[in-house]
Design a protein around this motif. Structure first.
Motif: not given
Length: 166
Positions: A29-42, A59-70
């Protein structure tokens, strides 16, 4: 595989991915750079990754720069890592650029320290080290990992005592 890197995904897009993951699973799962995704949705999406078919273990989870993750997202990830039945094949986790409080770092680091296969952990620019009293405990947990080979803590706030501790 879920490849949503830098696609400006919204929560609605992620909900569609969530349905697919629940039915067929995803090893990467690569969601890197998706700035619009919210913490609730993620956090809901990550919960769905816990329920995917066992034969398609993550095997791999990339949430790099999903700025609204929390806090919610990181809590679900820490819980998953600390349970050996979830994500036993996970070897890469990238949470760089997600601002976390120390209350998230400590459980995450403890879970990483006990995970049997996590090879690469990227926590660059997450606010790691802002609470000096807990950062030593976090580092001890991470250094206790038998599988961790790559650890990115760039842009962390370490004081001189932390470097001595290392």
């Amino acid at each position: 595989q879920v490849d949503g890197k830098n696609l400006s995904l919204t929560d609605l897009h992620l909900a569609a991915f969530q349905s697919v993951v629940q039915d067929s699973g995803a090893e990467t799962v690569d969601l890197q750079g998706n700035l619009n995704l919210t913490d609730v949705a993620l956090s809901k999406f990550v919960e769905a990754l816990l329920e995917q078919p066992e034969e398609n273990s993550l095997q791999a989870l990339n949430l790099k720069r999903c700025a609204h993750a929390g806090q919610k997202t990181v809590s679900v990830i820490a819980r998953a890592l600390s349970d050996p039945t979830h994500w036993p094949s996970l070897w890469l986790l990238d949470l760089s650029g997600i601002q976390m409080k120390m209350q998230n770092h400590l459980p995450l680091c403890a879970a990483v320290g006990s995970h049997p296969n996590l090879h690469t952990l990227r926590l660059a620019d997450t606010g790691f080290g802002q609470m000096a009293c807990s950062v030593e405990q976090c580092m001890d947990e991470l250094m206790g990992s038998k599988s961790l080979r790559v650890l990115d803590l760039s842009w962390s706030c370490f004081n001189a005592d932390m470097y001595v501790h290392l």
